[in-house]
Motif scaffolding. Structure first.
Motif, short mmCIF file in Angstrom:
data_model
loop_
_atom_site.label_atom_id
_atom_site.label_comp_id
_atom_site.label_asym_id
_atom_site.label_seq_id
_atom_site.Cartn_x
_atom_site.Cartn_y
_atom_site.Cartn_z
N LEU A 128 0.84 -1.20 0.00
CA LEU A 128 0.00 0.00 0.00
C LEU A 128 0.87 1.25 0.00
N VAL A 129 1.92 1.24 0.80
CA VAL A 129 2.83 2.38 0.86
C VAL A 129 3.54 2.57 -0.48
N VAL A 130 3.98 1.46 -1.10
CA VAL A 130 4.67 1.56 -2.39
C VAL A 130 3.76 2.16 -3.46
N LEU A 131 2.52 1.69 -3.51
CA LEU A 131 1.57 2.22 -4.50
C LEU A 131 1.24 3.68 -4.21
N ARG A 132 1.18 4.01 -2.93
CA ARG A 132 0.93 5.41 -2.57
C ARG A 132 2.10 6.29 -3.01
N ILE A 133 3.31 5.78 -2.88
CA ILE A 133 4.48 6.53 -3.33
C ILE A 133 4.43 6.75 -4.84
N LEU A 134 4.10 5.70 -5.59
CA LEU A 134 4.01 5.82 -7.06
C LEU A 134 2.92 6.83 -7.45
N GLN A 135 1.80 6.76 -6.75
CA GLN A 135 0.73 7.72 -6.99
C GLN A 135 1.20 9.13 -6.69
N GLY A 136 1.89 9.30 -5.57
CA GLY A 136 2.39 10.61 -5.17
C GLY A 136 3.40 11.17 -6.16
N LEU A 137 4.27 10.31 -6.69
CA LEU A 137 5.25 10.75 -7.69
C LEU A 137 4.55 11.33 -8.92
N ALA A 138 3.54 10.60 -9.41
CA ALA A 138 2.82 11.05 -10.60
C ALA A 138 2.04 12.33 -10.33
N VAL A 139 1.39 12.38 -9.17
CA VAL A 139 0.62 13.58 -8.81
C VAL A 139 1.54 14.79 -8.70
N GLY A 140 2.80 14.55 -8.30
CA GLY A 140 3.74 15.64 -8.13
C GLY A 140 3.96 16.48 -9.37
N GLY A 141 3.77 15.88 -10.53
CA GLY A 141 3.98 16.63 -11.77
C GLY A 141 2.71 16.98 -12.51
N GLU A 142 1.55 16.55 -12.01
CA GLU A 142 0.29 16.74 -12.75
C GLU A 142 -0.28 18.14 -12.64
#
Length: 440
Positions: A128-142
């Motif tokens: 869950l934490v890993v997927l949240r990190i991946l989501q956060g990375l993408a959101v960071g540039g959106e």
């Protein structure tokens, strides 16, 4: 109080209104998808992740662990902002915006498919934490890319208006995510919802992703970035330029942005969790309150963009910050009554107050940086605010455990958020691109 047009965004040729509207709409679709996916996680963190992915006999401990995963995503956002901001200033806005929206959608769907703690043990919260990190990375540039391209594809006199359109993605995404949770919770029994029904809104991200990609494919590249390419003026080190020449602008942008993110999560995610845990309010009622607040947020953002065009963006931030400070204690007093009507009114008014600064935050941030480093500058400053905002529900919950579950500390936190925005609004016009040591 508004930033002088001469130091906002470079302009090479007139941009047709149809182009501005089309680009702003494409930017909005992506931010709506972003907020749908990201707010799904915040709502689930408040309602079910504490039970599904964390094993603890203490409900408060499990809640704080759940909010910690929420905060992890916000920590990842600045990293994504650095990466995608750099790429956006190097290879273009359009390509990166396609990448970020796909990353957000896929990580959200995978969260909906992730087995819980009772199925795979400790691997579940780690995944869950890993997927949240991946989501956060993408959101960071959106969001930063969306407001950048919307502003760069609008005429100077209309930039506050068109740069506010991507902000509509926040209430629309909130309406969709809270609405999806509300309908699911209303249709299914509480046991079924807590068991697997909560996954349905996450899986709905897949068709939404398909629609977003189709619309984003029609997005045009920013004329300002194309001009930089033709002039061979694309920055080779945009991040270095931003940190060395515009660090003050980064701080100002973050202070302006923080009220729309930190204030929002305090008035929604934290209130949902507190209302269910301490006030014994139903999750359905709290989700409905969030939807109502988001519906009201739509006209607020639209009017905020128009006010920014007429009076200046920093003045709108100033007014919203003052309103937030004045309303903080009355709002949380109303919530503490546990009366459903007062709770709904308080959440709605609170979200409306912080939404005026949020409406013009894109115009403010894009005005602080020149075109060659704008994506990087907006990404870094917005994600500094985003990272801090991710800890707001966790901090508020932790403080309340010390003060005995009374709500006055939450009101103090909202006042502090308003003061930060107030300071940013006052000094925004002084720290223009011209004073940053950077040129268009």
């Amino acid at each position: 109080m508004s930033t002088p047009p001469a130091v906002q965004l470079g302009e090479k040729k007139p941009i047709p209104p149809d182009t501005s509207r089309r680009v702003a709409f494409a930017a909005f679709v992506g931010t709506a998808m972003e907020w749908y996916d990201f707010f799904l996680f915040t709502t689930a963190a408040a309602l079910v992740f504490n039970v599904q992915y964390f094993s603890s006999e203490n409900a408060l401990t499990a809640t704080m662990a759940s909010f910690s995963t929420l905060a992890v995503g916000f920590v990842a956002r600045p990293v994504g902002g650095l990466l995608f901001g750099w790429l956006g200033d190097r290879v273009g806005r359009k390509k990166i915006l396609m990448t970020t929206i796909v990353g957000i959608g896929i990580s959200t769907v995978l969260i909906g498919l992730l087995p819980n703690y009772y199925s795979i043990g400790v691997i579940a919260p780690i995944a869950l934490v890993v997927l949240r990190i991946l989501q956060g990375l993408a959101v960071g540039g959106e969001w930063s890319g969306a407001v950048t391209i919307a502003a760069e594809c609008a005429s100077p006199s209309q930039r506050a208006r068109y740069a506010s359109i991507p902000q509509l993605g926040s209430p629309v995404g909130t309406i969709m995510s809270s609405g999806a949770f509300f309908i699911t919770a209303a249709v299914l029994s509480e046991d079924v919802f807590n068991s697997w029904g909560w996954r349905i809104p996450f899986l709905l991200a897949l068709p939404l992703l398909g629609v977003s990609v189709v619309i984003r494919k029609q997005l045009e590249e920013s004329p300002e970035f194309e001009a930089l390419q033709k002039q061979d003026s694309v920055s080779e080190a945009p991040l270095r330029q931003v940190f060395s020449g515009a660090w003050r602008q980064l701080l100002v942008g973050a202070s302006v942005m923080f009220i729309g993110t930190g204030g929002f999560y305090l008035m929604t995610t934290f209130v949902i969790s507190y209302g269910k845990r301490a006030l014994d309010l139903s999750a359905t009622m709290l989700l409905l309150a969030t939807v109502i607040a988001a519906v009201v947020q739509l006209p607020v953002i639209i009017s905020g963009g128009r006010l920014g065009t007429r009076f200046g963006s920093s003045r709108v931030v100033l007014g919203g910050a003052i309103a937030t400070i004045v309303l903080a204690f009355p709002l949380f007093w109303a919530i503490s009554t546990a009366q459903p009507v007062l709770v709904v009114i308080a959440m709605t008014v609170g979200v409306a107050a912080i939404s005026y600064p949020y409406a013009v935050s894109g115009a403010v941030l894009t005005s602080l940086f020149p075109a060659k480093v704008r994506y990087s500058g907006v990404s870094v400053s917005s994600n500094i605010a985003g990272m801090a905002a991710g800890f707001v529900p966790l901090i508020a919950t932790a403080v309340l455990t010390v003060t005995g579950d009374t709500l006055w500390p939450a009101a103090v936190i909202l006042v502090l958020i308003g003061v930060i925005a107030l300071v940013g609004a006052i000094i925004t016009p002084r720290w223009s691109v011209a004073e940053a040591g950077l040129k268009h």
